[in-house]
Design a protein around this motif. Structure first.
Motif, mmCIF file in Angstrom:
data_model
loop_
_atom_site.group_PDB
_atom_site.id
_atom_site.type_symbol
_atom_site.label_atom_id
_atom_site.label_comp_id
_atom_site.label_asym_id
_atom_site.label_seq_id
_atom_site.Cartn_x
_atom_site.Cartn_y
_atom_site.Cartn_z
ATOM 1 N N ARG A 9 1.365 6.987 -6.873
ATOM 2 C CA ARG A 9 0.328 7.613 -7.070
ATOM 3 C C ARG A 9 0.429 9.048 -6.772
ATOM 4 O O ARG A 9 0.210 10.012 -7.646
ATOM 5 N N ASP A 40 1.062 4.143 -2.651
ATOM 6 C CA ASP A 40 0.413 5.472 -2.560
ATOM 7 C C ASP A 40 1.647 6.433 -2.983
ATOM 8 O O ASP A 40 1.391 7.396 -3.564
ATOM 9 N N GLN A 53 0.850 -1.275 -0.024
ATOM 10 C CA GLN A 53 -0.045 0.043 -0.016
ATOM 11 C C GLN A 53 0.752 1.386 -0.061
ATOM 12 O O GLN A 53 0.485 2.258 -0.718
ATOM 13 N N ARG A 54 1.980 1.138 0.971
ATOM 14 C CA ARG A 54 2.750 2.460 0.794
ATOM 15 C C ARG A 54 3.506 2.833 -0.372
ATOM 16 O O ARG A 54 3.512 3.859 -0.834
#
Length: 71
Positions: free
Chosen positions: A13, A10, A6-7
């Motif tokens: 993004r 992110d 997830q990190r």
């Protein structure tokens, strides 16, 4: 409690969003003084247009609402 990737996703993004921003938005070839003169002229023209609208009787109700002070 594992976050997986997830990190990393992110961060990717965030980088993608950051690339779309203009690096130098004021690159119009004007010096700061020229920009101030241009902006001042535009504001003066806008004020003249508004004064002409008031003198001509256009949308007086709207203008009067600006002059009313709340107690």
């Amino acid at each position: 409690m594992s976050r997986g990737n997830q990190r990393d996703r992110d961060r990717e993004r965030a980088q993608a969003r950051g690339n779309h921003k203009a690096k130098n938005p004021k690159n119009d070839g004007l010096t700061p003084e020229q920009r101030r003169e241009r902006d001042a002229k535009a504001l003066q023209e806008k004020a003249k247009k508004k004064a002409a609208q008031v003198a001509g009787g256009g949308s007086i109700d709207k203008l009067e609402s600006y002059n009313i002070k709340k107690k």
